[in-house]
Design a protein around this motif. Structure first.
Motif, mmCIF file in Angstrom:
data_model
loop_
_atom_site.group_PDB
_atom_site.id
_atom_site.type_symbol
_atom_site.label_atom_id
_atom_site.label_comp_id
_atom_site.label_asym_id
_atom_site.label_seq_id
_atom_site.Cartn_x
_atom_site.Cartn_y
_atom_site.Cartn_z
ATOM 1 N N ASN A 5 1.202 -1.457 0.349
ATOM 2 C CA ASN A 5 0.123 0.104 0.287
ATOM 3 C C ASN A 5 0.868 1.673 0.027
ATOM 4 O O ASN A 5 1.713 1.263 0.713
ATOM 5 C CB ASN A 5 -0.830 -0.123 1.128
ATOM 6 C CG ASN A 5 -2.190 1.094 1.458
ATOM 7 O OD1 ASN A 5 -2.316 1.767 -0.192
ATOM 8 N ND2 ASN A 5 -2.440 1.810 2.290
ATOM 9 N N ARG A 6 0.530 1.995 -1.294
ATOM 10 C CA ARG A 6 0.877 3.146 -1.429
ATOM 11 C C ARG A 6 2.344 3.254 -1.552
ATOM 12 O O ARG A 6 3.657 3.908 -0.786
ATOM 13 C CB ARG A 6 1.657 4.346 -0.504
ATOM 14 C CG ARG A 6 -0.013 4.834 0.265
ATOM 15 C CD ARG A 6 -0.231 6.038 1.259
ATOM 16 N NE ARG A 6 0.200 5.993 2.337
ATOM 17 C CZ ARG A 6 -0.146 5.248 3.326
ATOM 18 N NH1 ARG A 6 -1.904 5.206 3.308
ATOM 19 N NH2 ARG A 6 0.477 5.258 4.295
ATOM 20 N N GLY A 7 3.482 2.262 -2.084
ATOM 21 C CA GLY A 7 4.335 1.850 -2.454
ATOM 22 C C GLY A 7 4.769 1.715 -3.978
ATOM 23 O O GLY A 7 4.192 1.836 -4.769
ATOM 24 N N THR A 8 5.812 1.710 -3.972
ATOM 25 C CA THR A 8 7.161 1.993 -5.686
ATOM 26 C C THR A 8 7.888 0.625 -6.153
ATOM 27 O O THR A 8 8.038 0.594 -4.580
ATOM 28 C CB THR A 8 7.090 3.763 -5.776
ATOM 29 O OG1 THR A 8 8.633 3.892 -4.661
ATOM 30 C CG2 THR A 8 6.921 4.523 -5.594
ATOM 31 N N CYS A 9 8.378 0.968 -6.950
ATOM 32 C CA CYS A 9 9.328 -0.372 -7.049
ATOM 33 C C CYS A 9 10.454 0.258 -7.691
ATOM 34 O O CYS A 9 10.535 0.529 -8.220
ATOM 35 C CB CYS A 9 8.355 -1.454 -8.461
ATOM 36 S SG CYS A 9 9.102 -2.632 -8.964
ATOM 37 N N VAL A 10 11.742 -0.175 -6.973
ATOM 38 C CA VAL A 10 12.685 0.560 -6.842
ATOM 39 C C VAL A 10 13.278 -0.697 -8.018
ATOM 40 O O VAL A 10 14.002 0.643 -8.741
ATOM 41 C CB VAL A 10 13.522 0.139 -5.639
ATOM 42 C CG1 VAL A 10 14.044 -1.762 -5.980
ATOM 43 C CG2 VAL A 10 14.995 0.837 -5.401
ATOM 44 N N ILE A 11 13.471 -1.363 -8.157
ATOM 45 C CA ILE A 11 13.484 -1.423 -9.818
ATOM 46 C C ILE A 11 13.225 -1.024 -10.637
ATOM 47 O O ILE A 11 13.764 -1.051 -12.058
ATOM 48 C CB ILE A 11 12.944 -3.643 -10.082
ATOM 49 C CG1 ILE A 11 14.317 -4.287 -8.949
ATOM 50 C CG2 ILE A 11 13.667 -4.029 -11.143
ATOM 51 C CD1 ILE A 11 14.185 -5.274 -8.485
ATOM 52 N N THR A 12 11.888 -0.383 -10.846
ATOM 53 C CA THR A 12 11.306 0.205 -11.692
ATOM 54 C C THR A 12 11.924 1.635 -11.839
ATOM 55 O O THR A 12 11.813 2.108 -12.816
ATOM 56 C CB THR A 12 9.334 -0.405 -12.018
ATOM 57 O OG1 THR A 12 8.822 -1.430 -11.555
ATOM 58 C CG2 THR A 12 9.028 1.067 -12.697
ATOM 59 N N THR A 13 12.132 1.792 -10.918
ATOM 60 C CA THR A 13 12.308 3.491 -11.049
ATOM 61 C C THR A 13 13.809 2.787 -11.230
ATOM 62 O O THR A 13 14.602 4.053 -12.432
ATOM 63 C CB THR A 13 12.340 4.028 -9.764
ATOM 64 O OG1 THR A 13 11.331 3.833 -8.738
ATOM 65 C CG2 THR A 13 13.403 5.142 -9.365
ATOM 66 N N SER A 14 14.344 2.035 -11.889
ATOM 67 C CA SER A 14 16.325 1.942 -11.518
ATOM 68 C C SER A 14 15.987 1.325 -13.442
ATOM 69 O O SER A 14 17.097 2.695 -13.660
ATOM 70 C CB SER A 14 16.971 0.610 -10.935
ATOM 71 O OG SER A 14 17.996 0.648 -11.689
ATOM 72 N N CYS A 15 15.446 0.988 -13.867
ATOM 73 C CA CYS A 15 15.383 0.234 -14.937
ATOM 74 C C CYS A 15 14.971 2.353 -15.997
ATOM 75 O O CYS A 15 15.151 2.293 -17.354
ATOM 76 C CB CYS A 15 14.048 0.050 -15.691
ATOM 77 S SG CYS A 15 14.914 -2.055 -15.028
ATOM 78 N N LEU A 16 13.487 3.141 -15.115
ATOM 79 C CA LEU A 16 13.451 3.991 -15.981
ATOM 80 C C LEU A 16 14.632 4.776 -15.796
ATOM 81 O O LEU A 16 15.102 5.836 -17.362
ATOM 82 C CB LEU A 16 12.338 5.220 -15.298
ATOM 83 C CG LEU A 16 10.759 4.178 -15.223
ATOM 84 C CD1 LEU A 16 9.918 4.382 -14.193
ATOM 85 C CD2 LEU A 16 10.622 3.967 -16.945
ATOM 86 N N LEU A 17 14.905 4.940 -15.246
ATOM 87 C CA LEU A 17 16.807 6.301 -14.502
ATOM 88 C C LEU A 17 17.733 5.342 -16.005
ATOM 89 O O LEU A 17 18.685 6.641 -16.180
ATOM 90 C CB LEU A 17 16.756 6.106 -13.554
ATOM 91 C CG LEU A 17 16.226 7.169 -12.364
ATOM 92 C CD1 LEU A 17 17.238 6.289 -10.909
ATOM 93 C CD2 LEU A 17 16.122 8.091 -12.868
ATOM 94 N N GLY A 18 18.122 4.468 -15.864
ATOM 95 C CA GLY A 18 19.334 3.478 -16.816
ATOM 96 C C GLY A 18 18.475 2.992 -17.908
ATOM 97 O O GLY A 18 19.049 2.958 -18.927
ATOM 98 N N LYS A 19 16.950 3.344 -18.389
ATOM 99 C CA LYS A 19 16.873 2.824 -19.959
ATOM 100 C C LYS A 19 16.905 1.688 -20.039
ATOM 101 O O LYS A 19 17.754 1.027 -21.130
ATOM 102 C CB LYS A 19 17.006 3.857 -20.374
ATOM 103 C CG LYS A 19 16.616 5.106 -21.378
ATOM 104 C CD LYS A 19 16.786 6.615 -21.700
ATOM 105 C CE LYS A 19 16.162 7.632 -21.854
ATOM 106 N NZ LYS A 19 16.251 8.441 -19.880
ATOM 107 N N GLN A 20 16.693 1.147 -18.836
ATOM 108 C CA GLN A 20 17.221 -0.948 -18.809
ATOM 109 C C GLN A 20 15.514 -1.542 -19.197
ATOM 110 O O GLN A 20 14.649 -1.046 -18.510
ATOM 111 C CB GLN A 20 18.399 -0.851 -17.903
ATOM 112 C CG GLN A 20 19.193 -0.611 -17.866
ATOM 113 C CD GLN A 20 20.359 -1.050 -17.269
ATOM 114 O OE1 GLN A 20 19.152 -1.356 -15.326
ATOM 115 N NE2 GLN A 20 21.840 -0.449 -16.799
#
Length: 216
Positions: free
Chosen positions: A74-89
């Motif tokens: 609840n009310r969380g985000t995904c660290v791997i998603t954020t990392s992939c968006l930042l690194g375009k991976q």
């Protein structure tokens, strides 16, 4: 849509005007338990904000063995998603809904706009990134430096309910701890022989919690 999202996250109540405009691009989704939200190798195109339910993020080796890296709740985000968006991976793991979930997806273009144009949203993104990252680091340290027996006992203690039961299969526990089912079964049998637990199909009964805690 943006107003609904702001209600879900108290930390966004004082968001700046640019951030509020950006959040209007977020799309609300729902998914039933068991849905795969992203797979290993998928391109990453959206920032994920889970507003209800639980998503487990699973790493999988070439042998097929799995380990639960962390959960988005609840009310969380995904660290791997954020990392992939930042690194375009591409995604290096898989996200699976453990329960029925509700979430908001912010497109990559809006995510990049948030980083460049909204101090409030930028702060939110990086603040929400820090906790699951720390959780992943703790997991890596645990796998690297603790014995599987100690990690198993810690798992049993932390997941025991008020009736002194843990309703998990040996395979589920193995996936949580990044081990093989045979290894988990062997250690559980040893604990049963010590009369610390009692095993049933799909369930573990804790016989002596204090003694179990003292084993580690």
């Amino acid at each position: 849509m943006a107003s609904q999202l702001l209600q879900k996250y108290p930390e966004l109540q004082n968001i700046d005007e640019a951030g509020a405009e950006i959040l209007k691009q977020a799309q609300q989704i729902t998914a039933p338990a068991g849905s795969v939200l992203f797979r290993q190798g998928d391109s990453c195109n959206n920032f994920i904000m889970v507003t209800s339910g639980s998503v487990k993020v699973v790493g999988r080796g070439e042998s097929g063995r799995e380990i639960v890296l962390y959960r988005i709740e609840n009310r969380g985000t995904c660290v791997i998603t954020t990392s992939c968006l930042l690194g375009k991976q591409h995604y290096p793991a898989e996200g699976i809904a453990e329960t029925d979930i509700q979430a908001y997806l912010l497109p990559l273009s809006a995510f990049e706009e948030a980083l460049s144009s909204s101090g409030s949203l930028r702060q939110f993104i990086f603040s929400s990134y820090s906790y699951p990252l720390a959780e992943m680091i703790e997991l890596v340290q645990s796998v690297a430096f603790e014995s599987i027996e100690n990690r198993l006992i810690e798992y049993l203690v932390s997941h025991t309910d008020s009736s002194m039961k843990i309703e998990r299969s040996h395979q589920q526990i193995a996936d949580e701890l990044g081990s093989a089912r045979e290894v988990i079964s062997r250690h559980l049998k040893r604990l049963e022989q010590q009369q610390l637990i009692r095993l049933e199909r799909g369930c573990i009964h804790i016989c002596d919690l204090d003694q179990l805690c003292s084993v580690t």
